[in-house]
Design a protein around this motif. Structure first.
Motif, PDB file in Angstrom:
ATOM      1  N   ARG A  66       0.834  -1.212   0.000  1.00 33.85           N
ATOM      2  CA  ARG A  66       0.000   0.000   0.000  1.00 33.85           C
ATOM      3  C   ARG A  66       0.867   1.259   0.000  1.00 33.85           C
ATOM      4  NH1 ARG A  66      -4.606   0.662   4.431  1.00 33.85           N
ATOM      5  NH2 ARG A  66      -5.883  -0.329   2.827  1.00 33.85           N
ATOM      6  N   GLN A  67       1.934   1.250   0.808  1.00 27.84           N
ATOM      7  CA  GLN A  67       2.779   2.447   0.898  1.00 27.84           C
ATOM      8  C   GLN A  67       3.556   2.685  -0.398  1.00 27.84           C
ATOM      9  OE1 GLN A  67       2.228   4.465   3.494  1.00 27.84           O
ATOM     10  NE2 GLN A  67       0.770   2.821   3.959  1.00 27.84           N
ATOM     11  N   LEU A  68       4.103   1.628  -0.984  1.00 33.67           N
ATOM     12  CA  LEU A  68       4.849   1.801  -2.236  1.00 33.67           C
ATOM     13  C   LEU A  68       3.929   2.284  -3.358  1.00 33.67           C
ATOM     14  CD1 LEU A  68       7.289  -1.253  -2.164  1.00 33.67           C
ATOM     15  CD2 LEU A  68       7.880   1.164  -1.987  1.00 33.67           C
ATOM     16  N   LYS A  69       2.723   1.756  -3.398  1.00 28.48           N
ATOM     17  CA  LYS A  69       1.772   2.209  -4.422  1.00 28.48           C
ATOM     18  C   LYS A  69       1.340   3.650  -4.173  1.00 28.48           C
ATOM     19  CE  LYS A  69       0.124  -2.389  -5.665  1.00 28.48           C
ATOM     20  NZ  LYS A  69      -1.004  -3.370  -5.624  1.00 28.48           N
ATOM     21  N   SER A  70       1.275   4.043  -2.912  1.00 29.20           N
ATOM     22  CA  SER A  70       0.931   5.429  -2.583  1.00 29.20           C
ATOM     23  C   SER A  70       2.043   6.386  -2.996  1.00 29.20           C
ATOM     24  CB  SER A  70       0.652   5.564  -1.082  1.00 29.20           C
ATOM     25  OG  SER A  70      -0.527   4.884  -0.713  1.00 29.20           O
ATOM     26  N   LYS A  72       4.052   5.794  -5.409  1.00 28.08           N
ATOM     27  CA  LYS A  72       4.045   5.764  -6.876  1.00 28.08           C
ATOM     28  C   LYS A  72       2.942   6.631  -7.463  1.00 28.08           C
ATOM     29  CE  LYS A  72       4.012   2.592 -10.824  1.00 28.08           C
ATOM     30  NZ  LYS A  72       4.082   1.181 -11.275  1.00 28.08           N
ATOM     31  N   ASP A  73       1.750   6.582  -6.882  1.00 28.74           N
ATOM     32  CA  ASP A  73       0.630   7.347  -7.467  1.00 28.74           C
ATOM     33  C   ASP A  73       0.499   8.762  -6.897  1.00 28.74           C
ATOM     34  OD1 ASP A  73      -0.764   7.198  -5.006  1.00 28.74           O
ATOM     35  OD2 ASP A  73      -1.960   5.486  -5.632  1.00 28.74           O
ATOM     36  N   GLY A  74       1.361   9.101  -5.940  1.00 22.71           N
ATOM     37  CA  GLY A  74       1.381  10.468  -5.436  1.00 22.71           C
ATOM     38  C   GLY A  74       0.479  10.752  -4.260  1.00 22.71           C
ATOM     39  N   THR A  75      -0.249   9.746  -3.763  1.00 25.43           N
ATOM     40  CA  THR A  75      -1.094   9.987  -2.599  1.00 25.43           C
ATOM     41  C   THR A  75      -0.268  10.085  -1.316  1.00 25.43           C
ATOM     42  OG1 THR A  75      -1.524   7.603  -2.461  1.00 25.43           O
ATOM     43  CG2 THR A  75      -3.165   8.960  -3.575  1.00 25.43           C
ATOM     44  N   ARG A  76       0.964   9.600  -1.357  1.00 22.10           N
ATOM     45  CA  ARG A  76       1.935   9.850  -0.292  1.00 22.10           C
ATOM     46  C   ARG A  76       3.192  10.393  -0.958  1.00 22.10           C
ATOM     47  NH1 ARG A  76       4.621   5.611   4.173  1.00 22.10           N
ATOM     48  NH2 ARG A  76       5.925   7.189   5.191  1.00 22.10           N
ATOM     49  N   LYS A  77       3.698  11.481  -0.428  1.00 21.81           N
ATOM     50  CA  LYS A  77       4.822  12.148  -1.086  1.00 21.81           C
ATOM     51  C   LYS A  77       6.054  12.165  -0.187  1.00 21.81           C
ATOM     52  CE  LYS A  77       1.599  15.231  -3.500  1.00 21.81           C
ATOM     53  NZ  LYS A  77       1.655  14.513  -4.790  1.00 21.81           N
ATOM     54  N   ASP A  78       7.198  11.908  -0.802  1.00 13.89           N
ATOM     55  CA  ASP A  78       8.478  11.977  -0.110  1.00 13.89           C
ATOM     56  C   ASP A  78       9.545  12.228  -1.174  1.00 13.89           C
ATOM     57  OD1 ASP A  78      10.079  11.162   2.552  1.00 13.89           O
ATOM     58  OD2 ASP A  78      11.106  10.296   0.814  1.00 13.89           O
ATOM     59  N   PRO A  79      10.461  13.167  -0.931  1.00 13.37           N
ATOM     60  CA  PRO A  79      11.450  13.511  -1.961  1.00 13.37           C
ATOM     61  C   PRO A  79      12.373  12.362  -2.357  1.00 13.37           C
ATOM     62  CG  PRO A  79      11.979  14.563   0.138  1.00 13.37           C
ATOM     63  CD  PRO A  79      10.600  14.017   0.264  1.00 13.37           C
ATOM     64  N   VAL A  80      12.535  11.389  -1.478  1.00 14.16           N
ATOM     65  CA  VAL A  80      13.384  10.233  -1.790  1.00 14.16           C
ATOM     66  C   VAL A  80      12.540   9.066  -2.299  1.00 14.16           C
ATOM     67  CG1 VAL A  80      15.004   8.518  -0.873  1.00 14.16           C
ATOM     68  CG2 VAL A  80      15.142  10.900  -0.109  1.00 14.16           C
ATOM     69  N   MET A  81      11.498   8.716  -1.562  1.00  9.91           N
ATOM     70  CA  MET A  81      10.735   7.514  -1.888  1.00  9.91           C
ATOM     71  C   MET A  81       9.856   7.671  -3.127  1.00  9.91           C
ATOM     72  SD  MET A  81      11.530   4.943  -0.154  1.00  9.91           S
ATOM     73  CE  MET A  81      10.232   4.008  -0.950  1.00  9.91           C
ATOM     74  N   SER A  82       9.328   8.845  -3.375  1.00  8.92           N
ATOM     75  CA  SER A  82       8.445   9.023  -4.541  1.00  8.92           C
ATOM     76  C   SER A  82       9.148   8.671  -5.845  1.00  8.92           C
ATOM     77  CB  SER A  82       7.889  10.446  -4.570  1.00  8.92           C
ATOM     78  OG  SER A  82       7.065  10.678  -3.441  1.00  8.92           O
ATOM     79  N   PRO A  83      10.339   9.225  -6.115  1.00  8.19           N
ATOM     80  CA  PRO A  83      11.020   8.839  -7.363  1.00  8.19           C
ATOM     81  C   PRO A  83      11.516   7.397  -7.366  1.00  8.19           C
ATOM     82  CG  PRO A  83      12.389  10.364  -6.083  1.00  8.19           C
ATOM     83  CD  PRO A  83      11.035  10.350  -5.444  1.00  8.19           C
ATOM     84  N   MET A  84      11.806   6.840  -6.186  1.00  8.50           N
ATOM     85  CA  MET A  84      12.231   5.438  -6.117  1.00  8.50           C
ATOM     86  C   MET A  84      11.087   4.505  -6.496  1.00  8.50           C
ATOM     87  SD  MET A  84      15.467   5.066  -5.103  1.00  8.50           S
ATOM     88  CE  MET A  84      15.599   3.502  -4.256  1.00  8.50           C
TER      89      MET A  84
END
Length: 225
Positions: A66-70, A72-84
């Motif tokens: 759930r967190q990785l998909k979030s 990926k789709d932008g519902t959870r944002k983090d400068p490191v994890m979002s692009p990963m």
């Protein structure tokens, strides 16, 4: 009794009528290979060495997915994890989740006192109770009982008596997580910086908590095994 009813009602509200989270079965072996890119922050076995990076070992697959998909789709944002997370396929996500779920989480050392506590004269410090143990005791009470007067829900309702979480509902395991990471996560929920959880329930809970309560419950959870 009232405290127990509060915890029970919260559990029913968030788990009783919810359908279990369905996730794809991943490959532990494939996930281990793919996790090499995550090791610098989360450790080779999912036990991060830096306390502001979460441990992923022994976490429920449903929650990691759930967190990785979030991310990926932008519902959870983090400068490191979002692009990963952006280039990850559903298979990659399932494999990573399977790998980290198969690892054993490491225990934490007792948190260190704040600098202002360390600077107190020895005679004064001896007269007072251990500040860390006091905080952990406060956190234990809040975790198990909540605060009925201020409608702060007991953590035990969703995360279990031992911090084991709820796999079908994708409520995360919390035991032995870094206290520093837990403090940041709760403050992010409190401020609204993080909101990718069902019914935004964590914001509704965390916004009623003081910073001292956040610290206390985080210290308690970090000591759970």
């Amino acid at each position: 009794m009232k405290k127990k009813l509060l915890a029970f009602s919260i559990a029913l509200a968030f788990t009783g009528g919810a359908a279990p989270i369905v996730h794809a079965e991943g490959s532990v072996k494939a996930g281990q290979e793919k996790a090499a890119a995550c090791a610098s922050c989360h450790g080779e076995d999912g036990n991060s060495m830096v306390s502001t990076f979460p441990k992923l070992a022994q976490q429920h697959e449903s929650y990691i997915e759930r967190q990785l998909k979030s991310f990926k789709d932008g519902t959870r944002k983090d400068p490191v994890m979002s692009p990963m997370a952006m280039p990850l396929s559903d298979e990659d996500i399932a494999d990573l989740a399977a790998y980290y779920a198969s690892r054993k989480i490491s225990a934490n050392q007792l948190p260190l006192p704040d600098e202002d506590e360390e600077e107190k004269p020895a005679a004064e410090a001896e007269k007072q109770e251990d500040p860390i143990q006091t905080l952990i005791a406060q956190g234990s009470d809040l975790y198990r009982n909540g605060d009925l007067k201020r409608k702060v829900s007991a953590c035990i309702a969703c995360h279990g008596p031992f911090g084991e979480g709820n796999k079908p509902a994708a409520f995360p395991a919390l035991k032995s997580q870094h206290a520093d990471y837990l403090i940041k996560a709760l403050k992010d929920f409190k401020s609204g910086a993080r909101s990718n959880n069902p019914e935004n329930m964590m914001h509704m809970i965390a916004k009623k908590m003081t910073d001292d309560e956040i610290k206390a419950v985080s210290y308690r959870i970090s000591m759970m095994k």
